[in-house]
Every structure is written in C-alpha cells, then in structure tokens.
Write a protein that holds these residues in place. Sequence first.
Motif, PDB file in Angstrom:
ATOM      1  N   MET A  47       0.995  -1.258  -0.048  1.00 21.18           N
ATOM      2  CA  MET A  47      -0.017  -0.086  -0.042  1.00 21.18           C
ATOM      3  C   MET A  47       0.832   1.270   0.093  1.00 21.18           C
ATOM      4  SD  MET A  47      -2.654  -1.324   2.840  1.00 21.18           S
ATOM      5  CE  MET A  47      -4.230  -0.409   2.649  1.00 21.18           C
ATOM      6  N   ILE A  48       0.434   2.119  -0.593  1.00 14.21           N
ATOM      7  CA  ILE A  48       1.052   3.412  -0.655  1.00 14.21           C
ATOM      8  C   ILE A  48       0.574   4.573   0.193  1.00 14.21           C
ATOM      9  CG2 ILE A  48       1.718   5.555  -2.132  1.00 14.21           C
ATOM     10  CD1 ILE A  48       1.542   3.343  -4.456  1.00 14.21           C
ATOM     11  N   ASN A  49       1.193   5.024   1.113  1.00 16.38           N
ATOM     12  CA  ASN A  49       0.529   6.092   2.162  1.00 16.38           C
ATOM     13  C   ASN A  49       0.445   7.405   1.520  1.00 16.38           C
ATOM     14  OD1 ASN A  49      -0.178   7.222   4.477  1.00 16.38           O
ATOM     15  ND2 ASN A  49       1.696   7.348   5.188  1.00 16.38           N
ATOM     16  N   LEU A  50      -0.837   8.012   1.546  1.00 15.66           N
ATOM     17  CA  LEU A  50      -0.864   9.524   1.130  1.00 15.66           C
ATOM     18  C   LEU A  50      -1.731  10.285   1.908  1.00 15.66           C
ATOM     19  CD1 LEU A  50      -1.128   8.760  -2.890  1.00 15.66           C
ATOM     20  CD2 LEU A  50       0.612   9.610  -1.735  1.00 15.66           C
ATOM     21  N   PRO A  51      -1.771  11.475   1.761  1.00 13.11           N
ATOM     22  CA  PRO A  51      -2.842  12.261   2.504  1.00 13.11           C
ATOM     23  C   PRO A  51      -4.183  11.926   2.032  1.00 13.11           C
ATOM     24  CG  PRO A  51      -0.879  13.730   1.892  1.00 13.11           C
ATOM     25  CD  PRO A  51      -0.657  12.380   1.237  1.00 13.11           C
ATOM     26  N   LEU A  52      -5.135  12.406   2.786  1.00 20.57           N
ATOM     27  CA  LEU A  52      -6.444  12.098   2.288  1.00 20.57           C
ATOM     28  C   LEU A  52      -6.769  12.792   1.135  1.00 20.57           C
ATOM     29  CD1 LEU A  52      -8.671  11.953   5.450  1.00 20.57           C
ATOM     30  CD2 LEU A  52      -8.097  10.259   4.074  1.00 20.57           C
ATOM     31  N   GLU A  53      -6.312  14.270   0.773  1.00 17.66           N
ATOM     32  CA  GLU A  53      -6.611  15.166  -0.348  1.00 17.66           C
ATOM     33  C   GLU A  53      -6.094  14.619  -1.392  1.00 17.66           C
ATOM     34  OE1 GLU A  53      -5.131  15.950   2.717  1.00 17.66           O
ATOM     35  OE2 GLU A  53      -6.501  17.428   3.724  1.00 17.66           O
ATOM     36  N   THR A  54      -4.839  14.035  -1.337  1.00 16.66           N
ATOM     37  CA  THR A  54      -4.307  13.291  -2.651  1.00 16.66           C
ATOM     38  C   THR A  54      -4.867  12.044  -3.164  1.00 16.66           C
ATOM     39  OG1 THR A  54      -2.120  14.381  -1.659  1.00 16.66           O
ATOM     40  CG2 THR A  54      -2.180  12.651  -3.426  1.00 16.66           C
ATOM     41  N   LEU A  55      -5.514  11.553  -2.005  1.00 22.16           N
ATOM     42  CA  LEU A  55      -6.024  10.132  -2.440  1.00 22.16           C
ATOM     43  C   LEU A  55      -7.320  10.308  -3.319  1.00 22.16           C
ATOM     44  CD1 LEU A  55      -6.176   8.306   1.066  1.00 22.16           C
ATOM     45  CD2 LEU A  55      -4.882   7.804  -0.680  1.00 22.16           C
ATOM     46  N   LEU A  56      -8.058  11.443  -2.902  1.00 21.63           N
ATOM     47  CA  LEU A  56      -9.131  11.853  -3.817  1.00 21.63           C
ATOM     48  C   LEU A  56      -8.814  11.958  -5.410  1.00 21.63           C
ATOM     49  CD1 LEU A  56     -11.001  13.961  -1.320  1.00 21.63           C
ATOM     50  CD2 LEU A  56     -11.650  11.610  -2.001  1.00 21.63           C
ATOM     51  N   SER A  57      -7.787  12.410  -5.707  1.00 19.57           N
ATOM     52  CA  SER A  57      -7.223  12.830  -6.964  1.00 19.57           C
ATOM     53  C   SER A  57      -6.705  11.802  -7.735  1.00 19.57           C
ATOM     54  CB  SER A  57      -6.458  13.999  -6.849  1.00 19.57           C
ATOM     55  OG  SER A  57      -5.121  13.784  -6.151  1.00 19.57           O
ATOM     56  N   LYS A  58      -6.401  10.518  -6.836  1.00 20.13           N
ATOM     57  CA  LYS A  58      -5.931   9.594  -7.661  1.00 20.13           C
ATOM     58  C   LYS A  58      -6.881   8.096  -7.624  1.00 20.13           C
ATOM     59  CE  LYS A  58      -0.807  10.667  -6.563  1.00 20.13           C
ATOM     60  NZ  LYS A  58      -0.459  10.706  -7.908  1.00 20.13           N
ATOM     61  N   SER A  59      -7.706   8.187  -6.736  1.00 22.39           N
ATOM     62  CA  SER A  59      -8.576   6.955  -6.584  1.00 22.39           C
ATOM     63  C   SER A  59      -9.451   6.826  -7.415  1.00 22.39           C
ATOM     64  CB  SER A  59      -8.719   6.471  -5.145  1.00 22.39           C
ATOM     65  OG  SER A  59      -7.527   6.462  -4.387  1.00 22.39           O
ATOM     66  N   ASN A  60      -9.925   5.596  -7.777  1.00 20.03           N
ATOM     67  CA  ASN A  60     -11.219   5.328  -8.517  1.00 20.03           C
ATOM     68  C   ASN A  60     -12.301   4.968  -7.451  1.00 20.03           C
ATOM     69  OD1 ASN A  60      -9.134   3.742 -10.835  1.00 20.03           O
ATOM     70  ND2 ASN A  60     -10.272   5.511 -11.356  1.00 20.03           N
ATOM     71  N   PHE A  61     -11.976   3.985  -6.349  1.00 19.89           N
ATOM     72  CA  PHE A  61     -12.849   3.748  -5.295  1.00 19.89           C
ATOM     73  C   PHE A  61     -12.157   3.712  -3.899  1.00 19.89           C
ATOM     74  CE2 PHE A  61     -14.036   1.318  -9.113  1.00 19.89           C
ATOM     75  CZ  PHE A  61     -15.746   1.326  -9.089  1.00 19.89           C
ATOM     76  N   ILE A  62     -12.853   4.174  -3.119  1.00 18.86           N
ATOM     77  CA  ILE A  62     -12.570   4.268  -1.790  1.00 18.86           C
ATOM     78  C   ILE A  62     -13.181   3.420  -0.927  1.00 18.86           C
ATOM     79  CG2 ILE A  62     -12.277   5.523   0.454  1.00 18.86           C
ATOM     80  CD1 ILE A  62     -11.695   8.093  -1.215  1.00 18.86           C
ATOM     81  N   LEU A  63     -12.362   2.119  -0.451  1.00 22.76           N
ATOM     82  CA  LEU A  63     -12.858   1.221   0.353  1.00 22.76           C
ATOM     83  C   LEU A  63     -12.748   1.433   1.861  1.00 22.76           C
ATOM     84  CD1 LEU A  63     -12.932  -0.308  -2.527  1.00 22.76           C
ATOM     85  CD2 LEU A  63     -12.156  -2.341  -1.157  1.00 22.76           C
TER      86      LEU A  63
END
Length: 299
Positions: A47-63
């Motif tokens: 897994m790659i650790n990122l800030p929440l703000e960055t996750l939103l710009s990179k992810s297709n789904f959040i589980l």
Amino acid sequence: MPAITVISAGAMGSAIAKRLVQSGCTVYTNLDNRSPAAHQRALDAGMINLPLETLLSKSNFILSIVPPGEAFAFAQKIRNTLGARSGSTLPLRAFVDCNAVNPETVKRIGGLFSGTPVGFIDAGIVGTPPREGWDPTFYACSEPGAQDVLEEFAALSQYGLKVSLLKGEGAGIGDASSLKLCESMMKKGSIGLFMTMMLTAHRSSPATADALMKELSISQPALMSRLIQTVPEGIPKAYRFVAEMEGLAEFVGGGEADVFMGFARVFERVAGSLQGDGVDVETLRRGVEQALELQGTSK
C-alpha cells in the motif's frame, strides 16, 4: 489498471489490499495516527501512504474498512475533504462502505454523498481476510439508477475481489449491510455466547469450568472445535465487536435486541480485561487450552 484506496490497514484491509496489488492494482491508504503495526501491514501489502486530499485525486474507489464505531466519522471526513475539491476533475467513482454497521447508519453514510459526483456503494464483507486459496465475498448494492457504478465495482472481480451484486425486488442501500449483520448474528454472536459461558462457569468455580469443557468434548465436539477456533480470534477483536453488537441490537429491535446488547457488554468486558488486569482474558485462554487438550485425547 484501477487505483483503489483502502482505509484502513487492519487485518482485513491490508489483506484485501495485498490481493489487489498482486493483481496489478495500485492501492493507496492513509496512515495518519496509525500504529507501527499498521504501518508494517501496509508496507507488507504494498500500500502507498498518501494524505487524504491526494487520495481523492488518484483513486477510482475508496473502500472504507474501519471499526464500525468509526464508519460514519470517516465517511464524514471524506465528504468534507471532497467538498473542498472540484468534483469534475476527480477520478473517484464511488465511496464503498464495507463496515458492519446497521442499515440506518449506512443510509446516513450514503446520504453524505447525495448530490455529489461521487457514487455510494453499500458492501458487506462476509468471511475472513483473504489468504491462499480463499477470498471473502463482497455483497454489494446501491441506490436505483446507480447500476453503472455498481457494475464498475463488480468488475474488480478480475483483480482479486470476489464481488456478488445484490439485485432484485426491493434491493437498495442497506441490504448488503443487513445481510452482513444477519451473518454476524451467528458468527460473532456465537463467540459472545462462548465467552459468556466460559466466564460464567469460571465465576462459579474453576472446577465448574473444567467440568464444562469435559462435557462439551463428549456431547458437543463440533461446538468445541468452533470454540477453539473462534474465541482466540475474538479476544483481540473484542473492542471492535462492541459497536457491532450494539448495531445489531438496533437493527433487530424489540425485546430480542437485549441479546445483542448483552453480547456487547461481554465484548466490552473482554476488551477491558485485555487492556487491564488480564484476568478474564487469561480465563478464556486457559479454557481454550484445556479444550485443545481434551480434543487431542478424544481422537
């Protein structure tokens, strides 16, 4: 390849992440305020650790795979972060709640994303974490009219997730959580019953507890095997089971709910013992050890 965020890196979340990574997906997480053990699990899973703000710009789904008592607060955090972003530029297709919460709670969580470009999927995970030769099932549903995003989620089956869509008359948000809770009535309710039985017998006397295990080894060998398997697994998870049992009580309602509130208090007691004097935990572990010995002599 899909990019997926899995929060958090617990036993289930990290195992699911590892399965996705092995199938070629990029898996992100956020480890803010998490333990060294969680950091290690995330590392081991790829897994790659990122800030929440960055996750939103990179992810297709959040589980979302968090303790049930934290499910709404985590979804609220994602919704608040989403509110500060331009939704039209996000690749995020859906927030997927995979937690053992009651249907009314999951509907409240789904309501957070109403009116946003991000879809919502109610997904109940049934089964233990993935391992060699085994995968739990994600039972998933969404609101009417959200079939496209639901089918996109189901397509993750080709990347290691075992997804089963809940379709048919009346299917909608809350149904996957209902299925998960009904399954938990048997699985985690039986753990609560075993713990209650063992602690109550020992309260009478150690001799009573010993005699109980001997009797179960003779008259209920299948239940004895179940006790040996599930009680040790349940001890470190007892703190999580408290909110889950309270959610079950709210789900069931009426006088029957008292059964699950009772199990919640038992799990609360065991969790407190684990963090405190350890007396109840030692009683449970000693009982399991005796059960193993009896099982061995009966073969």
